[in-house]
Design a protein around this motif. Structure first.
Motif, PDB file in Angstrom:
ATOM      1  N   ILE A 125       0.892  -1.009   0.011  1.00 52.71           N
ATOM      2  CA  ILE A 125      -0.146   0.108  -0.124  1.00 52.71           C
ATOM      3  C   ILE A 125       0.772   1.645  -0.199  1.00 52.71           C
ATOM      4  O   ILE A 125       0.811   1.735  -0.907  1.00 52.71           O
ATOM      5  CB  ILE A 125      -0.946   0.404   1.238  1.00 52.71           C
ATOM      6  N   VAL A 126       1.982   1.604   0.551  1.00 51.35           N
ATOM      7  CA  VAL A 126       3.138   2.430   0.607  1.00 51.35           C
ATOM      8  C   VAL A 126       3.633   2.428  -0.544  1.00 51.35           C
ATOM      9  O   VAL A 126       3.782   3.991  -0.936  1.00 51.35           O
ATOM     10  CB  VAL A 126       4.279   2.344   1.728  1.00 51.35           C
ATOM     11  N   ASP A 127       4.124   1.647  -1.035  1.00 50.39           N
ATOM     12  CA  ASP A 127       4.278   1.638  -2.715  1.00 50.39           C
ATOM     13  C   ASP A 127       3.543   2.013  -3.218  1.00 50.39           C
ATOM     14  O   ASP A 127       3.471   3.294  -4.391  1.00 50.39           O
ATOM     15  CB  ASP A 127       4.907   0.343  -3.131  1.00 50.39           C
ATOM     16  N   TRP A 128       1.720   1.107  -3.702  1.00 53.06           N
ATOM     17  CA  TRP A 128       0.963   2.480  -4.667  1.00 53.06           C
ATOM     18  C   TRP A 128       0.635   3.591  -3.711  1.00 53.06           C
ATOM     19  O   TRP A 128       0.557   4.494  -4.788  1.00 53.06           O
ATOM     20  CB  TRP A 128      -0.396   1.343  -3.566  1.00 53.06           C
ATOM     21  N   ALA A 129       0.821   4.409  -2.786  1.00 53.88           N
ATOM     22  CA  ALA A 129       0.654   5.483  -2.716  1.00 53.88           C
ATOM     23  C   ALA A 129       1.783   6.412  -2.684  1.00 53.88           C
ATOM     24  O   ALA A 129       1.975   7.639  -3.275  1.00 53.88           O
ATOM     25  CB  ALA A 129       0.986   5.768  -0.723  1.00 53.88           C
ATOM     26  N   VAL A 130       2.806   5.831  -2.714  1.00 56.93           N
ATOM     27  CA  VAL A 130       4.121   7.030  -3.745  1.00 56.93           C
ATOM     28  C   VAL A 130       3.622   7.000  -5.060  1.00 56.93           C
ATOM     29  O   VAL A 130       3.951   8.248  -5.641  1.00 56.93           O
ATOM     30  CB  VAL A 130       6.180   5.929  -3.907  1.00 56.93           C
ATOM     31  N   GLN A 131       3.350   5.770  -6.082  1.00 54.48           N
ATOM     32  CA  GLN A 131       3.561   5.557  -7.530  1.00 54.48           C
ATOM     33  C   GLN A 131       1.659   6.901  -7.976  1.00 54.48           C
ATOM     34  O   GLN A 131       1.965   7.244  -9.055  1.00 54.48           O
ATOM     35  CB  GLN A 131       3.347   4.901  -7.839  1.00 54.48           C
ATOM     36  N   MET A 132       1.010   6.830  -6.639  1.00 53.78           N
ATOM     37  CA  MET A 132      -0.351   7.943  -7.017  1.00 53.78           C
ATOM     38  C   MET A 132       0.516   9.722  -7.368  1.00 53.78           C
ATOM     39  O   MET A 132       0.399  10.299  -7.833  1.00 53.78           O
ATOM     40  CB  MET A 132      -0.746   7.433  -5.965  1.00 53.78           C
ATOM     41  N   VAL A 133       1.759   9.867  -6.293  1.00 60.65           N
ATOM     42  CA  VAL A 133       1.889  10.619  -6.460  1.00 60.65           C
ATOM     43  C   VAL A 133       2.942  10.969  -7.052  1.00 60.65           C
ATOM     44  O   VAL A 133       3.423  12.378  -7.737  1.00 60.65           O
ATOM     45  CB  VAL A 133       2.664  10.964  -5.214  1.00 60.65           C
ATOM     46  N   ARG A 134       4.136  10.111  -7.889  1.00 61.68           N
ATOM     47  CA  ARG A 134       4.518  10.371  -8.634  1.00 61.68           C
ATOM     48  C   ARG A 134       3.774  10.357 -10.166  1.00 61.68           C
ATOM     49  O   ARG A 134       5.016  10.764 -11.081  1.00 61.68           O
ATOM     50  CB  ARG A 134       6.069   9.093  -8.880  1.00 61.68           C
ATOM     51  N   THR A 135       2.837  10.039 -10.269  1.00 61.94           N
ATOM     52  CA  THR A 135       2.329   9.801 -11.831  1.00 61.94           C
ATOM     53  C   THR A 135       1.601  11.377 -11.230  1.00 61.94           C
ATOM     54  O   THR A 135       0.641  11.144 -12.824  1.00 61.94           O
ATOM     55  CB  THR A 135       1.691   8.574 -12.042  1.00 61.94           C
ATOM     56  N   THR A 136       1.576  12.058 -10.670  1.00 70.47           N
ATOM     57  CA  THR A 136       0.157  13.094 -10.533  1.00 70.47           C
ATOM     58  C   THR A 136       1.000  14.807 -11.842  1.00 70.47           C
ATOM     59  O   THR A 136       2.480  14.293 -11.344  1.00 70.47           O
ATOM     60  CB  THR A 136       0.309  13.605  -9.368  1.00 70.47           C
ATOM     61  N   ASP A 137       0.063  15.027 -12.206  1.00 67.27           N
ATOM     62  CA  ASP A 137       1.150  16.128 -13.173  1.00 67.27           C
ATOM     63  C   ASP A 137       1.485  17.327 -12.671  1.00 67.27           C
ATOM     64  O   ASP A 137       0.963  16.985 -11.152  1.00 67.27           O
ATOM     65  CB  ASP A 137       0.413  16.759 -14.005  1.00 67.27           C
ATOM     66  N   PRO A 138       2.813  17.752 -12.471  1.00 69.77           N
ATOM     67  CA  PRO A 138       2.867  18.701 -11.359  1.00 69.77           C
ATOM     68  C   PRO A 138       2.900  19.784 -11.568  1.00 69.77           C
ATOM     69  O   PRO A 138       2.560  20.951 -10.461  1.00 69.77           O
ATOM     70  CB  PRO A 138       4.700  18.388 -11.928  1.00 69.77           C
ATOM     71  N   GLY A 139       2.043  20.238 -12.954  1.00 70.76           N
ATOM     72  CA  GLY A 139       1.984  21.403 -12.703  1.00 70.76           C
ATOM     73  C   GLY A 139       0.148  21.688 -12.384  1.00 70.76           C
ATOM     74  O   GLY A 139       0.013  22.421 -11.063  1.00 70.76           O
ATOM     75  N   CYS A 140      -0.643  20.380 -12.247  1.00 68.18           N
ATOM     76  CA  CYS A 140      -1.673  20.660 -11.540  1.00 68.18           C
ATOM     77  C   CYS A 140      -1.911  20.283  -9.812  1.00 68.18           C
ATOM     78  O   CYS A 140      -2.293  21.032  -9.710  1.00 68.18           O
ATOM     79  CB  CYS A 140      -3.065  19.087 -11.857  1.00 68.18           C
TER      80      CYS A 140
END
Length: 416
Positions: free
Chosen positions: A162-177
């Protein structure tokens, strides 16, 4: 998954069409999957609508400028799928959307649950600083620190997937948004308006939440007339993920008063009509009202946005009689910086060039930080110094390069 027209949000609907509607809003850096573990139970009684923030979870990267704009996009999305009245539960930024809707569209919100939410999230400086770090370094620093912000150490150690899943959610977010969301939270503040909320509210918080913890939750309960507090033991910021059963039970109990309608939504009472106020004689116009508004308050707000609350508070405190700071605030910020002829990026570039030419090192450091907040990158700042060296003199530019480099390093180095 829906295809997203302009000015609406990516969403998903679960549950039968004839059930009352419950909308779930996510936290910054997450997707609507943060509510996955609530769905099996909630869809027994509700038609559940979940949405993604712009640039999150593959949603179109269309940044929003304020929490109110995000609320408007959500209402447009619900209009599109035929949802009129609904219950609403939101986590953190999603909770801020719930507060906004409760204030601006109370006739559409039947009941409210605020999870890990605050009427004022930290300080404006903190969120603008976060935006500067993301602009300079990308989202990796935010992804790296997400587990300790979102989960208790015990949960993080026991649930590495679940921690890895959470980290990936952030990594795949658009930086500008992500940056735009930080800017929106920097100016979000509904503390003075809480007394206007008449919607029943559940304020739910993890006992170990260090981001928006029990103190912020109690502020909401004290301000909202019909609110009750629920503290979830053993949970941090993402309580729906860390303690799903407890959160689901609390939501189910709170929203149980929503009655199903044949149409699959809830009937909407008409918006409240403000009572007419008796006419009264207009007060005498002061100097500002006789011509145009006094620019001081506008200038103070803009100065705080650009330079930060801490800088402005210190400057005001250091001025014995306030006359000089009033002059700077009213004319430099209220009159010149507030003009529409140049955007803030351009005004920062012009200001930096002038400060380099004048050799004003302390102000140059302050305005380097301001330029980063206004959207200039470290590379662009170095180009400005290089360009200024041709016209302002190489010795001035050499000194400026050191000042600018130190300020950039201070502002863009992620927390350890």
């Amino acid at each position: 998954m829906s295809e997203t027209p302009p000015n609406t949000l990516q969403y998903r609907v679960d549950g039968r069409e004839d059930a009352p509607v419950l909308v779930l809003g996510p936290s910054l850096g997450t997707t609507f999957h943060m509510w996955d573990r609530q769905i099996p139970e909630l869809t027994r009684d509700w038609r559940v609508v979940r949405f993604d923030l712009p640039g999150h979870g593959g949603a179109p990267a269309e940044p929003f400028t304020s929490v109110a704009e995000l609320g408007d996009r959500l209402l447009a999305t619900l209009d599109e799928i035929g949802v009129q009245r609904f219950g609403y539960a939101g986590c953190s930024l999603g909770g801020a959307v719930g507060l906004d809707l409760a204030l601006r569209a109370p006739h559409r919100v039947a009941s409210l649950a605020l999870v890990a939410t605050s009427p004022r999230f930290g300080t404006a400086d903190e969120f603008r600083q976060r935006g500067v770090i993301v602009r300079a370094n990308g989202l990796e620093p935010m992804a790296r620190t997400a587990p300790e912000q979102w989960f208790t150490p015990l949960f993080a150690g026991a649930q590495p997937a679940i921690v890895d899943w959470a980290v990936q959610m952030v990594r795949t977010t658009d930086p500008g948004c992500y940056i735009a969301a930080c800017e929106a939270l920097a100016v979000f503040d509904v503390r003075e308006a809480l007394g206007s909320i008449g919607i029943p509210a559940l304020v739910l918080v993890g006992s170990e939440d260090q981001v928006t913890g029990p103190a912020e939750a109690r502020t909401l309960v004290a301000g909202i007339a019909d609110a009750r507090l629920a503290v979830v033991p053993g949970a941090s910021h993402l309580a729906p993920v860390e303690q799903p059963a407890a959160v689901t039970d609390l939501l189910t109990e709170h929203f149980s008063g929503i009655a199903p309608e044949a149409s699959g939504s809830l009937a909407v009472p008409p918006p409240p009509v403000p009572a007419a106020e008796p006419a009264s004689a207009a007060p005498d116009a002061g100097p500002a009202e006789a011509g145009r508004p006094d620019p001081y308050e506008r200038g103070l707000g803009l100065r705080r946005e650009v330079l930060g609350d801490a800088h402005v508070d210190q400057a005001l405190a250091d001025d014995a009689d306030g006359a000089f700071q009033e002059l700077v605030t009213r004319y430099a910020w209220g009159e010149v910086w507030s003009r529409e002829g140049l955007d803030r990026r351009m005004r920062s570039a012009v200001t930096l060039t002038a400060l380099i030419a004048g050799g004003h090192r302390e102000a140059l450091a302050d305005h380097t930080r301001a330029a980063l907040r206004n959207g200039l990158s470290p590379e662009e700042l170095r180009e400005i110094v290089l360009h200024a060296g041709v016209y302002c003199g190489l010795p001035a530019a050499e000194t400026a390069l050191g000042v600018v480099a130190r300020a950039i390093a201070e502002e863009t180095t992620p927390p350890a």
